[in-house]
Design an enzyme around this catalytic site. Sequence first.
Site, mmCIF file in Angstrom:
data_model
loop_
_atom_site.group_PDB
_atom_site.id
_atom_site.type_symbol
_atom_site.label_atom_id
_atom_site.label_comp_id
_atom_site.label_asym_id
_atom_site.label_seq_id
_atom_site.Cartn_x
_atom_site.Cartn_y
_atom_site.Cartn_z
ATOM 1 N N LYS A 1 0.824 -1.447 -0.108
ATOM 2 C CA LYS A 1 0.052 0.065 0.055
ATOM 3 C C LYS A 1 0.860 1.229 0.010
ATOM 4 O O LYS A 1 0.730 2.142 -0.807
ATOM 5 C CB LYS A 1 -0.869 0.017 1.094
ATOM 6 C CG LYS A 1 -1.919 -1.075 1.432
ATOM 7 C CD LYS A 1 -2.911 -0.879 2.424
ATOM 8 C CE LYS A 1 -2.208 -1.153 3.761
ATOM 9 N NZ LYS A 1 -1.710 -2.278 4.095
ATOM 10 N N ARG B 1 -9.310 0.427 9.034
ATOM 11 C CA ARG B 1 -9.039 -1.035 9.141
ATOM 12 C C ARG B 1 -10.211 -1.692 10.105
ATOM 13 O O ARG B 1 -9.621 -2.895 10.533
ATOM 14 C CB ARG B 1 -7.805 -0.847 9.771
ATOM 15 C CG ARG B 1 -6.381 -1.196 9.323
ATOM 16 C CD ARG B 1 -5.488 -0.870 10.093
ATOM 17 N NE ARG B 1 -4.247 -1.528 9.922
ATOM 18 C CZ ARG B 1 -3.116 -1.142 9.303
ATOM 19 N NH1 ARG B 1 -3.183 -0.113 8.441
ATOM 20 N NH2 ARG B 1 -1.996 -1.890 9.068
ATOM 21 N N ARG C 1 11.585 -5.208 4.005
ATOM 22 C CA ARG C 1 11.063 -4.020 3.999
ATOM 23 C C ARG C 1 12.188 -2.776 4.794
ATOM 24 O O ARG C 1 12.501 -3.292 5.865
ATOM 25 C CB ARG C 1 9.823 -3.582 4.406
ATOM 26 C CG ARG C 1 9.184 -2.063 4.602
ATOM 27 C CD ARG C 1 7.744 -1.940 4.528
ATOM 28 N NE ARG C 1 7.369 -2.453 5.556
ATOM 29 C CZ ARG C 1 5.977 -2.667 5.586
ATOM 30 N NH1 ARG C 1 5.152 -2.182 4.675
ATOM 31 N NH2 ARG C 1 5.290 -3.178 6.622
ATOM 32 N N ARG D 1 11.459 -1.352 10.508
ATOM 33 C CA ARG D 1 10.553 -1.186 11.477
ATOM 34 C C ARG D 1 10.443 -2.126 12.598
ATOM 35 O O ARG D 1 10.701 -3.353 12.099
ATOM 36 C CB ARG D 1 9.055 -1.056 10.761
ATOM 37 C CG ARG D 1 8.793 0.260 10.390
ATOM 38 C CD ARG D 1 7.541 0.428 9.385
ATOM 39 N NE ARG D 1 6.569 -0.372 9.794
ATOM 40 C CZ ARG D 1 5.322 -0.550 9.226
ATOM 41 N NH1 ARG D 1 5.086 -0.087 8.122
ATOM 42 N NH2 ARG D 1 4.308 -1.196 9.752
ATOM 43 N N ARG E 1 0.267 -9.678 12.747
ATOM 44 C CA ARG E 1 -0.331 -8.427 11.951
ATOM 45 C C ARG E 1 -1.525 -9.176 10.911
ATOM 46 O O ARG E 1 -2.362 -8.496 10.406
ATOM 47 C CB ARG E 1 0.496 -7.582 11.313
ATOM 48 C CG ARG E 1 1.097 -6.652 12.441
ATOM 49 C CD ARG E 1 2.545 -6.017 12.052
ATOM 50 N NE ARG E 1 2.523 -5.207 10.823
ATOM 51 C CZ ARG E 1 3.597 -4.984 10.116
ATOM 52 N NH1 ARG E 1 4.610 -5.447 10.230
ATOM 53 N NH2 ARG E 1 3.442 -4.184 8.943
HETATM 54 P P1 ADP Z 1 1.270 -2.044 7.540
HETATM 55 O O1 ADP Z 1 -0.031 -1.949 6.446
HETATM 56 O O2 ADP Z 1 2.380 -2.750 6.951
HETATM 57 O O3 ADP Z 1 0.676 -3.153 8.606
HETATM 58 P P2 ADP Z 1 1.013 0.579 8.531
HETATM 59 O O4 ADP Z 1 2.009 1.412 8.714
HETATM 60 O O5 ADP Z 1 -0.287 0.823 7.895
HETATM 61 O O6 ADP Z 1 1.596 -0.941 8.173
HETATM 62 O O7 ADP Z 1 0.666 0.224 10.068
HETATM 63 C C1 ADP Z 1 1.491 0.109 11.224
HETATM 64 C C2 ADP Z 1 0.727 -0.369 12.416
HETATM 65 O O8 ADP Z 1 -0.068 0.890 13.025
HETATM 66 C C3 ADP Z 1 -0.336 -1.232 12.414
HETATM 67 O O9 ADP Z 1 0.081 -2.578 12.861
HETATM 68 C C4 ADP Z 1 -1.399 -0.826 13.812
HETATM 69 O O10 ADP Z 1 -0.739 -1.049 14.861
HETATM 70 C C5 ADP Z 1 -1.147 0.799 13.530
HETATM 71 N N1 ADP Z 1 -2.365 1.383 12.473
HETATM 72 C C6 ADP Z 1 -2.160 1.940 11.451
HETATM 73 N N2 ADP Z 1 -3.229 2.369 10.982
HETATM 74 C C7 ADP Z 1 -4.375 2.056 11.783
HETATM 75 C C8 ADP Z 1 -5.641 1.916 11.575
HETATM 76 N N3 ADP Z 1 -6.381 2.717 10.582
HETATM 77 N N4 ADP Z 1 -6.414 1.531 12.870
HETATM 78 C C9 ADP Z 1 -5.558 0.945 14.069
HETATM 79 N N5 ADP Z 1 -4.197 0.733 13.700
HETATM 80 C C10 ADP Z 1 -3.478 1.321 12.940
#
Ligand code: ADP
Length: 213
Positions: A14, A88, A127, A160, A171
């Site tokens: 994404k 999400r 990554r 990360r 995750r």
């Molecule tokens: P990825 O899509 O690779 O998991 P992100 O950078 O989108 O990485 O998200 C990293 C972390 O940030 C998630 O595992 C979660 O803990 C938190 N997070 C990000 N966006 C949301 C969201 N919309 N709702 C809840 N937690 C979120």
Amino acid sequence: MQTIILLGAPGAGKGTLAERVRDVAHYTHVSTGDMLRAAVKAGTPTGLEAKRYMEAGELVPDAVIMRLVEERLARDGDGKYMFDGFPRTDAQAVMLDEVLARAGAKVDKVFLLDVPQDVIVGRISGRRVCRKCGAVYHVANIPPKVEGVCDQCGGELYQRADDCEATVLNRLEVYNRQTAGLIDFYNKKGVLVRIDASASPKATADAMLELLG
Ligand code: ADP
Ligand code: ZN
């Protein structure tokens, strides 16, 4: 106001896709993950609250996310938005609809990034992210010109904390349990488009740009 959403498992690409589409089609890229990482780095109250969830690979509470998103939309105003990693949960999707409705807008298109699970684990473990500008690389698939250094700003690349294998598996499970239901939610609204994201970042971005017209 125009709104598109990138939906897909962690590691589906994404963020990488968003960077490319933002630069070509001029969308404002709103990544809740990037916003949360910035809050953690700055040590704000939101960051302090979010940190433990992120490190465990769990979702940050809906109320925290909605506050971040609403603040961001209030600051940027009318425009073309591309959400990445948001919504999400069902609750976030419903709240987004409400926020947009107040502005006379709606979700225009949702791109579901389709990638097999085994490809995903390889993508996440390789990554690397720029500490300064957040640009995304992969040690094998999208290597920087100089190892460990960002092509765009010269910043240091790091892995990360939540990209280690144990957290990645959690995750993916969290995605399947709490986020995958949104596929049906948006499909019923007739706004869902599937794109094959197992190909190269360029091919995936080209496919998406064509669909955007
Ligand atoms: P990825 O899509 O690779 O998991 P992100 O950078 O989108 O990485 O998200 C990293 C972390 O940030 C998630 O595992 C979660 O803990 C938190 N997070 C990000 N966006 C949301 C969201 N919309 N709702 C809840 N937690 C979120
Ligand atoms: Zn950089």
